[in-house]
Design a protein around this motif. Structure first.
Motif, PDB file in Angstrom:
ATOM      1  N   TRP A  37       0.838  -1.199   0.000  1.00 31.70           N
ATOM      2  CA  TRP A  37       0.000   0.000   0.000  1.00 31.70           C
ATOM      3  C   TRP A  37       0.870   1.246   0.000  1.00 31.70           C
ATOM      4  N   TYR A  49     -15.764   4.919  -3.125  1.00 28.68           N
ATOM      5  CA  TYR A  49     -14.925   3.724  -3.078  1.00 28.68           C
ATOM      6  C   TYR A  49     -13.655   3.854  -3.917  1.00 28.68           C
ATOM      7  N   LEU A  51     -10.318   5.429  -4.134  1.00 28.62           N
ATOM      8  CA  LEU A  51      -9.431   6.127  -3.209  1.00 28.62           C
ATOM      9  C   LEU A  51      -8.632   7.218  -3.897  1.00 28.62           C
ATOM     10  N   ASP A  65     -11.065   0.869  -3.207  1.00 27.92           N
ATOM     11  CA  ASP A  65     -11.140   0.176  -1.926  1.00 27.92           C
ATOM     12  C   ASP A  65     -12.143  -0.962  -2.124  1.00 27.92           C
ATOM     13  N   SER A  68     -15.004  -1.381   0.492  1.00 28.77           N
ATOM     14  CA  SER A  68     -16.028  -0.349   0.349  1.00 28.77           C
ATOM     15  C   SER A  68     -16.889  -0.603  -0.884  1.00 28.77           C
ATOM     16  N   ALA A  74     -14.581  -0.384   4.849  1.00 26.67           N
ATOM     17  CA  ALA A  74     -13.415  -0.017   4.052  1.00 26.67           C
ATOM     18  C   ALA A  74     -12.215  -0.842   4.507  1.00 26.67           C
ATOM     19  N   ARG A  77      -5.968   0.390   6.138  1.00 28.92           N
ATOM     20  CA  ARG A  77      -4.685   0.763   5.525  1.00 28.92           C
ATOM     21  C   ARG A  77      -3.595   0.588   6.559  1.00 28.92           C
ATOM     22  N   SER A  81      -1.590  -4.163   4.330  1.00 28.30           N
ATOM     23  CA  SER A  81      -2.484  -3.851   3.207  1.00 28.30           C
ATOM     24  C   SER A  81      -1.725  -3.949   1.896  1.00 28.30           C
ATOM     25  N   LEU A  96      -7.461  -2.258  -3.341  1.00 33.38           N
ATOM     26  CA  LEU A  96      -6.922  -2.270  -1.991  1.00 33.38           C
ATOM     27  C   LEU A  96      -7.639  -3.333  -1.170  1.00 33.38           C
TER      28      LEU A  96
END
Length: 153
Positions: A37, A49, A51, A65, A68, A74, A77, A81, A96
């Protein structure tokens, strides 16, 4: 279930990921790479949703995400991740997730139809469920993950 629905064949490899404590599977054939991430640059007026976007070796990649987008909480992070770079309907997107868990080889009788719950949104994202010794893993279809692109007039 038929091949025309895009279901993976027996012997297909699936990447399992965790989102909010639940396990999901993604066909490994759509996965291009898995990255740690990194913060994304927000995209004005994007759906909640989405990001933002990241630079992937010179290409701008939207990051969704996945939790989400699926109507769950969600994704967290954290250092575990990851962003799964996937090729969906001719477009690359980052997904993600909380973490990558495993690679599962689909065996006979593992894949079952998703329960009918009367929700077209559930049917848009869920291809089926996979039963494993560890529990149930939801097999995702990713065609609806990205927002629809408006056709040019």
């Amino acid at each position: 279930m038929s091949e025309s629905q895009g279901l993976p064949a027996i012997g297909a490899e699936l990447v399992t990921v965790a989102i909010g404590g639940q396990q999901f599977a993604i066909d490994i054939m759509v996965v291009r790479e898995i990255r740690g991430w990194t913060a994304s640059t927000p995209l004005p007026h994007a759906p909640s949703y989405v990001l933002g976007m990241i630079n992937l070796r010179g290409a701008v990649l939207p990051v969704v995400d996945l939790g989400s987008r699926l109507g769950l909480s969600a994704a967290t992070r954290s250092s575990s991740s990851v962003v799964i770079v996937a090729h969906i309907d001719g477009r690359q997107v980052g997904l993600l997730v909380d973490e990558v868990c495993d690679i599962v080889v689909l065996a006979e009788n593992m894949l079952q139809p998703a329960p009918q719950v009367g929700s077209s949104q559930a049917e848009e994202f869920v291809q089926g469920v996979i039963t494993t010794d560890a529990g149930i893993v939801t097999l995702l279809t990713l065609g609806g993950v990205l927002p629809r692109v408006a056709e040019a007039a």
